[in-house]
Enzyme design. Sequence first.
Site, PDB file in Angstrom:
ATOM      1  N   GLY A  87      58.214  58.389  39.427  1.00 46.21           N
ATOM      2  CA  GLY A  87      57.310  57.277  39.162  1.00 46.21           C
ATOM      3  C   GLY A  87      56.659  57.416  37.793  1.00 46.21           C
ATOM      4  O   GLY A  87      57.277  57.945  36.869  1.00 46.21           O
ATOM      5  N   LEU A  88      55.427  56.974  37.687  1.00 41.35           N
ATOM      6  CA  LEU A  88      54.666  57.024  36.443  1.00 41.35           C
ATOM      7  C   LEU A  88      55.406  56.360  35.291  1.00 41.35           C
ATOM      8  O   LEU A  88      55.493  56.909  34.196  1.00 41.35           O
ATOM      9  CB  LEU A  88      54.314  58.473  36.067  1.00 41.35           C
ATOM     10  CG  LEU A  88      53.265  59.162  36.929  1.00 41.35           C
ATOM     11  CD1 LEU A  88      53.032  60.568  36.434  1.00 41.35           C
ATOM     12  CD2 LEU A  88      51.971  58.388  36.936  1.00 41.35           C
ATOM     13  N   CYS A  89      55.982  55.203  35.559  1.00 36.29           N
ATOM     14  CA  CYS A  89      56.642  54.489  34.473  1.00 36.29           C
ATOM     15  C   CYS A  89      56.276  53.008  34.547  1.00 36.29           C
ATOM     16  O   CYS A  89      57.112  52.130  34.455  1.00 36.29           O
ATOM     17  CB  CYS A  89      58.141  54.698  34.494  1.00 36.29           C
ATOM     18  SG  CYS A  89      58.894  54.500  36.095  1.00 36.29           S
ATOM     19  N   GLY A  90      54.994  52.746  34.745  1.00 33.25           N
ATOM     20  CA  GLY A  90      54.540  51.365  34.761  1.00 33.25           C
ATOM     21  C   GLY A  90      55.092  50.602  35.948  1.00 33.25           C
ATOM     22  O   GLY A  90      55.292  51.167  37.016  1.00 33.25           O
ATOM     23  N   ALA A 253      59.627  52.720  29.472  1.00 30.62           N
ATOM     24  CA  ALA A 253      58.486  52.248  30.253  1.00 30.62           C
ATOM     25  C   ALA A 253      57.480  53.375  30.432  1.00 30.62           C
ATOM     26  O   ALA A 253      56.273  53.167  30.351  1.00 30.62           O
ATOM     27  CB  ALA A 253      58.951  51.735  31.604  1.00 30.62           C
TER      28      ALA A 253
END
Lengths: 298, 138
Positions: A87-90, A253
């Site tokens: 995760g952690l990609c907007g 992203a």
Amino acid sequence: MASSREIRVKINSVKNTKKITKAMEMVAASKMRKAQERMRAARPYGAKIRAVMRRMSHAKTEYHHPLLQQREQVKNVGLIVVTSDKGLCGGLNTNVLRLALNKYKEWDQAGKKVQVCAIGGKGFGFMQRMNANIASYLTHMGDTPHMEKLLPPVTVMLENFLKGEIDELHLVSTVFVNTMKQEPVVLQLAPIVDRPDAMSKTETDEKLGIWEHHWDYIYEPDAKEILDTLLRRYVEYTVYQAVAEHMASEQSARMVAMKAASDNAGTLIDELTLVYNKTRQAAITKELSEIVGGAAAV
Amino acid sequence: MTIHVDVVSAEALLYSGTAEFVIVPGESGELGVYPRHAPLVTRLKPGSVRVKVPDQVEEELIYVNGGLVEIQPDVVTILSDTGIRGKDLDEAKALEAKRQAEEAMKNQTGAMEIAQAQIELAQAVAQLAAIHKLRKIK
């Protein structure tokens, strides 16, 4: 007002968070370059395989492959969802999954059964929570797309299509527009929609002059087998390209999201520092006035 | 007279250039291709593509894992596979992937739940250790 000690602790914690997001941003930036290169490296194959498909369909028009034929009734649909493992990609994965969910609901309401192939951990988790019928999946892909890892789950879907268990196969993934912009898209994989005969001619074709006279290939072993291999490779390649593109999008992203996070942490630190200084000053002023007051009383 | 050669795989462009003569490992034997060859398509088996480049003594060697070759009078396009492919091998791997998916469907205890259970277990172990310590002190 909070005590100055509390504010100092808070500032330190935000500073630490900023260090992490800054590091993630830089890691994503360096990975992004490689991921974009990989995405571009995959393009010549696509151009070539399309050219061969077009020339073959021109030379041999009478043979119909199931991968090229639209089925009259579509009862079962296959869906390949490409997401990332981390995760952690907007909003990247959320956007893909929202689109997939909308499609899923659309088919569900039309009474079509949906089979899912989840590529990437996020999509797999989501589909599992949704209680979707997962025919195959792939997680823990790492930073490079590998055809060998991708093939088994994709082959499952292709075989299901050829066996008639599903009548249409769709792909939901991300198109890399540029570093700032990535868009989720739905693409029909099977039956193949971008009909080879409708694809634009290339320079090579013009030079060969293959459109002017009738000719045919020498096929070894035979046309059917060759066409079968070619079309399968085309579908597999399309999925591979989608994964490569999604990985490039993921890094971009993430870089953008982490840059925003670092910037936000910076403003937060500034604001907190201001509050901290104000409380400090207030305390000093208070102390001074107490001293002055005390001196006056004496 | 030369012929244009492109060798591509899904992962990369392996070779692109002109040649006087090309040898490809066709499924039913090696094929030597000179310029103005008749149009032909065939499958390849794993092996090396040899390209005789004009004004160069040594031949270019490109390893391919099988795939397809399309020959036109002045263009040779080689679509190389990535990794060894075979119908049986592909099917076996697909079956394995299917089985895995079925298993994942059956026990919905995903990675998340496992991670959560592990945390709970670690907490329980820590609590037990703390109790043991307290007892010893008493």
